[in-house]
Design a protein around this motif. Structure first.
Motif, mmCIF file in Angstrom:
data_model
loop_
_atom_site.group_PDB
_atom_site.id
_atom_site.type_symbol
_atom_site.label_atom_id
_atom_site.label_comp_id
_atom_site.label_asym_id
_atom_site.label_seq_id
_atom_site.Cartn_x
_atom_site.Cartn_y
_atom_site.Cartn_z
ATOM 1 N N ARG A 25 0.830 -1.207 0.000
ATOM 2 C CA ARG A 25 0.000 0.000 0.000
ATOM 3 C C ARG A 25 0.866 1.260 0.000
ATOM 4 N N ASP A 64 1.252 4.866 -2.512
ATOM 5 C CA ASP A 64 0.758 6.077 -1.846
ATOM 6 C C ASP A 64 1.480 7.295 -2.417
ATOM 7 N N ASP A 114 0.811 4.314 8.799
ATOM 8 C CA ASP A 114 1.311 3.021 8.337
ATOM 9 C C ASP A 114 2.778 2.828 8.700
#
Length: 386
Positions: free
Chosen positions: A21, A25, A146
């Motif tokens: 992910r 980003d 994250d």
């Protein structure tokens, strides 16, 4: 672990998905592009971001656990730490037992570097790195959350305003800290008070100690704290990269009664704290407090004596104290030239003068206070121990 879902760090099984992910980003890749290629990031960012993503994908190939990720990035972290300092020393590691989970409680001067230096010391001494408490005010962007949760950070909800909601959040936080140490055998790092000690006055907030006890109120306070294996840590910086910004904030608070952060101010503090010059850094791990007081305020005072009594003083602290209007006449503080070699003191005078010159005249008392206060506290702690 369901009750801790909103605050816990990521588990090993989640690492690959979170890394994937991050590689898509755009905000994360933009930050890396500006950091790595500051001049080209604007006009050529669209071209550089896919290249950086490809490089990162290759670097993290095969990383499928938090420990593997920390091992992979450790050389980069070490280089970043060592580039912005004149050396890191640590003491007291012999106080720690291998295989025991601890509650590390430290003074707090820098948002990112305080736990980073603790991790650095523990990692290189062969101890597992702890889980790190981080305020949700610093996690405004999803990629930051994250990154921090990949690095064993758990979230402290500080932005909640309702009293009932705050109590519920602290109850969950207390339960998580106890669960981490007692059930999972994972150490915890948390600051001794909310927010950085911007005036240099390191003091333990007894409310933090009471929070540790909240989820086990049917047990004695001292018994709960004993089982958490509390270890005070003193983190000492020769120079604070954010000292001028802190002096400005303290001046505005003193002049107007309040201070409002500008958008992106925390991000700027994080960046400056990581990359800015710190001089020498010392980390002291105190002995475990295995007989804690049954009163939170008394225990806080004991932790303060441990942290302040082991704070490493540098020449700049003596230079600032000599200029400070609030010197304590009862403390027998020797002059700097009786403690340090002439060349070391000359370098310190030059660097200290550079910082004074960069600080507006009306803000200088607050700059001086930041460096003078730790010296006063250290000598006061030593005086009270005799």
């Amino acid at each position: 672990m369901g009750e801790f879902e909103a605050i816990r760090p990521y588990a090993d099984t989640e690492v690959r998905a979170v890394l994937a992910r991050l590689l898509t980003d755009d905000a994360f890749l933009s930050i890396l592009t500006r950091y790595r290629f500051p001049r080209l990031a604007g006009p050529c960012g669209w071209l550089l971001k896919p290249i950086i993503a490809h490089y990162l994908r290759r670097e993290i190939q095969g990383v499928d656990s938090v420990a593997a990720l920390q091992a992979r990035i450790e050389p980069y972290v070490d280089r970043s730490i060592e580039r912005a300092s004149d050396g890191i020393t640590y003491s007291g590691l012999e106080n720690l037992q291998k295989g025991r989970a601890y509650l590390f409680l430290s003074n707090h001067r820098d948002i990112v570097m305080d736990p980073a230096f603790v991790n650095y010391a523990l990692y290189h001494a062969g101890h597992p790195t702890p889980r790190l408490a981080i305020g949700d005010n610093l996690l405004q962007k999803p990629f930051v959350s994250d990154l921090m949760r990949l690095n064993k950070s758990f979230i402290v909800h500080r932005s909640i305003s309702g009293r009932r909601e705050k109590l519920a959040a602290f109850q969950t936080l207390s339960a998580y800290i106890n669960h981490s140490i007692r059930t999972e055998g994972e150490s915890i790092w948390i600051a001794q008070a909310e927010g950085r000690a911007k005036d240099g006055d390191d003091r333990t907030d007894s409310a933090i100690l009471k929070m540790f006890h909240m989820s086990r109120k049917d047990e004695a306070f001292a018994s709960v704290l004993r089982e958490l294996h509390l270890v005070p840590i003193a983190i000492s910086y020769e120079y604070d990269p954010c000292d001028l910004a802190k002096a400005r904030e303290l001046y505005i608070r003193a002049s107007t009664g309040s201070y409002s952060k500008a958008p992106g101010e925390d991000d700027a503090s994080i960046a400056l704290g990581i990359t800015g010059y710190k001089g020498r850094v010392h980390i002291h791990f105190g002995a475990e407090i295995d007989t804690p007081e049954d009163d939170a305020k008394l225990l806080a005072q004991r932790i303060d004596r441990e942290i302040l009594g082991h704070y490493r003083l540098f020449p700049v602290h003596y230079l600032a104290y000599a200029m400070w209007d609030e010197r304590d006449p009862q403390l027998a503080v020797p002059p700097a030239d009786s403690l340090f070699e002439a060349d070391e003191l000359a370098r310190a005078r030059s660097e200290w003068q550079r910082r004074l010159d960069a600080c507006p005249a009306e803000q200088r008392p607050w700059l001086i206070m930041q460096y003078a206060t730790p010296l006063r506290n250290r000598y006061a702690a030593l005086y009270s121990a005799t």
